[in-house]
Each structure stands twice: as structure tokens, then as C-alpha cells.
Design an enzyme around this catalytic site. Structure first.
Site, PDB file in Angstrom:
ATOM      1  N   GLN A  58       0.724  -1.082  -0.043  1.00 56.23           N
ATOM      2  CA  GLN A  58       0.098  -0.241  -0.001  1.00 56.23           C
ATOM      3  C   GLN A  58       0.735   1.291   0.144  1.00 56.23           C
ATOM      4  O   GLN A  58       0.313   2.280  -0.173  1.00 56.23           O
ATOM      5  CB  GLN A  58      -0.881  -0.064   1.297  1.00 56.23           C
ATOM      6  CG  GLN A  58      -2.036  -1.084   0.995  1.00 56.23           C
ATOM      7  CD  GLN A  58      -3.096  -1.174   2.323  1.00 56.23           C
ATOM      8  OE1 GLN A  58      -2.949  -0.230   3.214  1.00 56.23           O
ATOM      9  NE2 GLN A  58      -3.927  -2.286   2.293  1.00 56.23           N
ATOM     10  N   TYR A 118      -1.960 -10.218   2.747  1.00 54.27           N
ATOM     11  CA  TYR A 118      -2.976 -10.757   2.158  1.00 54.27           C
ATOM     12  C   TYR A 118      -3.042 -10.869   0.576  1.00 54.27           C
ATOM     13  O   TYR A 118      -4.137 -11.219  -0.056  1.00 54.27           O
ATOM     14  CB  TYR A 118      -4.472 -10.394   2.735  1.00 54.27           C
ATOM     15  CG  TYR A 118      -4.573  -8.799   2.412  1.00 54.27           C
ATOM     16  CD1 TYR A 118      -5.050  -8.000   1.459  1.00 54.27           C
ATOM     17  CD2 TYR A 118      -4.267  -7.680   3.765  1.00 54.27           C
ATOM     18  CE1 TYR A 118      -5.400  -6.643   1.254  1.00 54.27           C
ATOM     19  CE2 TYR A 118      -4.475  -6.399   3.763  1.00 54.27           C
ATOM     20  CZ  TYR A 118      -4.808  -6.088   2.401  1.00 54.27           C
ATOM     21  OH  TYR A 118      -5.056  -4.670   2.203  1.00 54.27           O
ATOM     22  N   HIS A 230      -7.477  -8.038  12.274  1.00 53.59           N
ATOM     23  CA  HIS A 230      -7.990  -6.762  12.473  1.00 53.59           C
ATOM     24  C   HIS A 230      -9.528  -6.881  13.249  1.00 53.59           C
ATOM     25  O   HIS A 230      -9.859  -7.710  12.834  1.00 53.59           O
ATOM     26  CB  HIS A 230      -8.460  -6.177  11.057  1.00 53.59           C
ATOM     27  CG  HIS A 230      -7.319  -5.843   9.825  1.00 53.59           C
ATOM     28  ND1 HIS A 230      -7.313  -6.519   8.621  1.00 53.59           N
ATOM     29  CD2 HIS A 230      -6.150  -5.143  10.144  1.00 53.59           C
ATOM     30  CE1 HIS A 230      -6.232  -5.922   8.139  1.00 53.59           C
ATOM     31  NE2 HIS A 230      -5.515  -5.228   9.075  1.00 53.59           N
ATOM     32  N   HIS A 267      -6.095  -2.186  15.744  1.00 53.57           N
ATOM     33  CA  HIS A 267      -7.003  -1.211  15.649  1.00 53.57           C
ATOM     34  C   HIS A 267      -7.864  -1.283  17.050  1.00 53.57           C
ATOM     35  O   HIS A 267      -7.513  -0.697  17.883  1.00 53.57           O
ATOM     36  CB  HIS A 267      -7.974  -1.104  14.371  1.00 53.57           C
ATOM     37  CG  HIS A 267      -6.990  -0.959  13.254  1.00 53.57           C
ATOM     38  ND1 HIS A 267      -6.092  -0.051  12.891  1.00 53.57           N
ATOM     39  CD2 HIS A 267      -7.266  -1.842  12.105  1.00 53.57           C
ATOM     40  CE1 HIS A 267      -5.822  -0.240  11.891  1.00 53.57           C
ATOM     41  NE2 HIS A 267      -6.267  -1.159  11.213  1.00 53.57           N
ATOM     42  N   ASP A 318       0.746   0.160   9.030  1.00 53.62           N
ATOM     43  CA  ASP A 318      -0.303  -0.242   8.632  1.00 53.62           C
ATOM     44  C   ASP A 318      -0.383   0.066   6.904  1.00 53.62           C
ATOM     45  O   ASP A 318       0.201  -0.710   6.244  1.00 53.62           O
ATOM     46  CB  ASP A 318      -1.940   0.516   9.231  1.00 53.62           C
ATOM     47  CG  ASP A 318      -3.005  -0.162   8.695  1.00 53.62           C
ATOM     48  OD1 ASP A 318      -3.102  -1.133   7.794  1.00 53.62           O
ATOM     49  OD2 ASP A 318      -3.881   0.185   9.221  1.00 53.62           O
TER      50      ASP A 318
END
Length: 452
Positions: A58, A118, A230, A267, A318
Site C-alpha cells: 500500500q 493478504y 483486524h 486497531h 499499516d
């Protein structure tokens, strides 16, 4: 051997510390010593933090999702854009991005990372010939950078609460429990080529991406080690799980799984006070990602109540929209201040907020990644970071104020050296393989942008 003018040892600050390391482990830590010829000399030595939660790919889309679309932007609109982005990533892209991300983490002061992985299959969802090909890319990036890796293959079976079908954008993530077991075995094979401090855990993605039966089966098959998930990141997630399973996510998980010290609940943003106390009592680590949680509009963690209950926590980057150890620490505290309209919130009673944030995250992060680290003492892994206390951001501070200065006044540029289980990858503030890793990342980004 490392000689530090001052060091934060397990029992407190000490001056003129000479540290011995063998096979990645601290074998001696002698204060009031003298430097010897050949010692690596640093100013201030601290236990390094673990980055307990990363989705390295990401990082490549950082800055691409900050344009407001029609209607109300949210985590869920960001997620749709992320799904479309993943369709263009090749194994070569993924390895190059991960190596660059790991480099940035080390230069920021992290010695290790929990890669919550993932992205498993080809675009469209067909498995690679080697089910663990993309896990091998992550392992290769760890080998290149020298970071301590806890690899966390993700079980992702459903597209939403109630065992909804996977969406097209989730096809690269999906596995049934049996195939997930094969994937974990392949990941273990890939990571076995890395230094002995690196390991493999598992990561059921979330309650909404699994089912009670699948979660139980995956946990039964787990060979031991970290378990990350998560949980309760968004109000919609809480409502969806409560509507499906009849309980809020943290409440349901604690009642239906043997959550203990090897667990990390990522989280856990939206909890009741009862859930907060129960999670702290479980021994699990709260995996907090303050920069990402702010960027995605998740909301602040219930920090004061969690600390009051004795809960363990660590920090992670993250989405990797910004990789900064110091910024994660201060964003965690500032999120509490903004909510409570108060100052110096993340401390029980009286004391240094910076010390609570830094040492708590050091211990909790190591626990979450299954690393024998988080303090400087004999028998611990040599996960270490050196900072320059003569930097203008820190030079006016007393020794007892240095962690406050690091958390609230400094940038990551005060980091001079980082060791991961004794591997000295950052010297003089710069990763030893920076040039080749950055060049490969730039080439990968040029290729990726051409395909978008």
C-alpha cells in the site's frame, strides 16, 4: 561491540555502556565502561521498536487517495480504490515495494516488522504455481534489507460479514481454510532461509472476512506463534458483526477464541469500556496504527482506560502512507488529547508520556511479533536503535526528558544506527543498501504507473 555514551537499559538509564553481541543476542551490557579499539560508537542507545502491522504494497499508492470524491469519503471508499490498485501489482513490484518500505522503516528506527500479508494470488484470483510466491517476495525483501520479519499470511475467505461472496477486487486475497494451510506451509519454507529471528505467524484477516467455523479450524491447525487480526476498526464493521453474530467484535472474539499473549488485535478502535478492560486482561497486544487510523478516519483508541487496566500495546504503520516512528508515537498521544481536550493523557498517574509511549511500544511490539526483544538486557535480541542527543531537537533536554523529546519534538532524522538481531543495517542515518533498493523501487514504480 557497541559503545554508547548513554543507554536505556532494562533497569534504567546508564552511562558509558559497552554492549556485547553474539549470534544476534546481547551477551553483556556493562555500564561505566571504556570504549575499546574497534567498537562501534554511538551517542544514545535505545531498544528498537517493532513495527507490528504493515501492508507494504500500500506504500506505492500513498498520496493517490487524498482527492475528495462526490459524497462522503470513508474507509470503505478508500478500500475500493485500494482493490483496484492491487490488480496491477506483479511479484517484481511487490518485492521492490516491500524492500523500499522495510528500508524506510529501518531508517525511521524500527528493527522488525509484522507483515500482514493478504495479497496471495495472480490478478483475477488464480493461484501462482507456487502458492507461496508472493510470500517469498516478502521474504526476499527482508533478506535484502536485513529487517527482522514476522510474516503473517492472511486467511481471507469472505467478502463481508455473514459469509458474503468475495468481491472481484478481493479475488487475489481469497483462500479456504485447507488452502490457507498449504499457503502457511509455503510461507514457512520461504522464511526458513532467513536468519533465525525471523518467523511465521497467522492472520485471520477479520471476523467479517472469516466465519466462526473457519476461524476455529485455522486456530486449531496453527503450529504456534503470533496470531494477528483486524478488529473493530470502523463503526460499520461493529454493527455488521453484531447484527450477524449477536455480539460486538471484541466481545465475540474474547468469548469464542483463546485470546492470550500471542495475539495482537489490530486497531480495536471502537470498544466499550467493558471490552477495553477484558481485552487488557487477556494479555493480547493492541496493535495501534495512529497515522493510518487518522488518515482513514477510523477514530481514536480508548487509551486511558486500556492503560489503567494494564493493557499491552504496540505501534504499526499499516497502510504506510507515511513511515515515521516518531510521528506514530505523537499521533497516538495527540489523538487522545483531541478527544479528551486534555494534555499528557497516555500515562497512568504521573510520569513521562514519552517514556510510557516508547517503552510500552517497545515491549508490546516485541511481544506481538514473537521476538525476544523490547529491552536492552542480556539474553534479548540485539534489536537496537541509536539516536543523536546533540541534535538541535534534543540538545536542550536532560537525560530523563529524551524520550519525551523523541516522541514530541524530534523527527526520525535523529536516528543514526539500527541493528536487527545484531545486523547493523543503518549507519549514519542511512541504510547500507539504500542506493540499490531505491533504484529498484523507482524502476518498479515506473513500470507500475505505465500499467495503470
Amino acid at each position: 561491540m557497541i559503545f554508547a555514551k548513554q543507554a536505556l537499559l532494562a533497569d534504567g538509564w546508564a552511562r558509558d555502556v559497552r554492549l556485547s553481541i553474539e549470534a544476534g543476542t546481547i551477551t553483556d551490557a556493562v555500564p561505566d565502561a571504556s570504549a575499546q579499539l574497534g567498537d562501534t560508537r554511538v551517542d544514545t542507545l535505545l531498544p528498537s521498536l517493532a513495527n507490528l502491522h504493515s501492508h507494504s504494497f500500500q506504500r506505492a499508492m500513498a498520496g493517490m487517495t487524498e482527492y475528495r470524491m462526490a459524497g462522503k469519503d470513508s474507509f470503505w471508499t478508500w478500500r475500493d480504490l485500494m482493490y483496484r490498485f492491487t490488480a496491477h501489482l506483479s511479484p517484481e513490484h511487490i518485492e521492490a515495494i516491500a524492500a523500499f518500505v522495510f528500508l524506510q522503516m529501518q531508517e525511521a528506527g524500527y528493527a522488525s516488522v509484522g507483515e500482514f500479508h493478504y495479497l496471495h494470488h495472480q490478478p483475477g484470483g488464480a493461484p501462482y504455481a507456487d502458492l507461496g510466491e508472493l510470500s517469498a517476495c516478502i521474504a526476499a525483501a527482508a533478506q535484502t534489507t536485513g529487517i527482522g520479519l514476522t510474516h503473517l499470511p492472511v486467511l481471507y475467505t469472505y467478502g463481508g460479514a455473514g459469509q458474503a461472496d468475495l468481491q472481484a477486487g478481493q479475488a487475489r486475497f481469497g483462500n479456504c481454510v485447507d488452502r490457507f494451510g498449504e499457503l502457511v506451509a509455503r510461507a514457512r519454507h520461504a522464511v526458513s532461509a532467513l536468519p533465525g529471528d525471523c518467523r511465521v505467524g497467522i492472520a485471520p484477516h477479520s471476523l467479517r472476512a472469516t466465519s466462526p467455523g473457519d476461524l476455529a479450524a485455522a486456530l486449531d491447525a496453527h503450529e504456534g506463534g503470533p496470531v494477528h487480526i483486524h478488529i473493530a476498526e470502523q463503526p460499520k464493521e461493529v454493527a455488521d458483526i453484531e447484527g450477524w453474530l449477536g455480539a460486538r467484535p471484541v466481545e465475540w472474539l474474547l468469548a469464542n477464541a483463546k485470546v492470550a499473549r500471542e495475539w495482537c488485535l489490530i486497531h480495536a478502535t471502537h470498544m466499550t469500556d467493558a471490552e477495553t478492560r477484558a481485552m487488557a486482561a487477556s494479555g493480547a497486544v493492541a496493535g495501534l496504527c495512529p497515522i493510518t487510523e487518522a488518515n482513514l478516519g477510523d477514530g481514536p483508541f480508548n487509551g486511558p482506560a486500556y492503560l489503567q487496566a494494564g493493557g499491552a500495546f504496540g505501534i504499526g504503520s499499516d497502510s504506510n502512507v507515511l513511515i515515521s516512528l516518531t510521528e506514530e508515537l505523537r499521533t497516538l498521544e495527540y489523538s487522545q488529547r483531541l478527544r479528551d481536550v486534555a494534555r499528557n493523557v497516555m500515562v497512568v498517574g504521573e510520569g513521562s508520556v514519552g517514556e510510557v509511549l516508547y517503552t510500552g511500544a517497545a515491549r508490546g511490539g516485541a511481544q506481538a511479533l514473537g521476538r525476544k526483544a523490547g529491552t536492552i538486557e542480556v539474553g534479548q535480541l540485539a534489536d537496537l536503535v541509536a539516536i543523536d542527543s546533540t541534535d538541535p531537537a534534543l540538545v536542550a533536554l536532560q537525560q530523563s526528558q529524551l524520550l519525551d523529546g523523541l516522541a514530541f519534538a524530534a523527527k526520525d532524522s535523529v536516528v543514526t544506527d539500527v541493528w536487527s538481531a545484531g545486523r547493523h543495517a543503518v549507519k549514519g542515518g542511512r541504510h547500507i543498501a539504500r542506493d540499490q533498493i531505491v533504484a529498484r523501487y523507482r524502476a518498479a514504480m515506473a513500470s507500475l504507473m505505465a500499467s495503470l
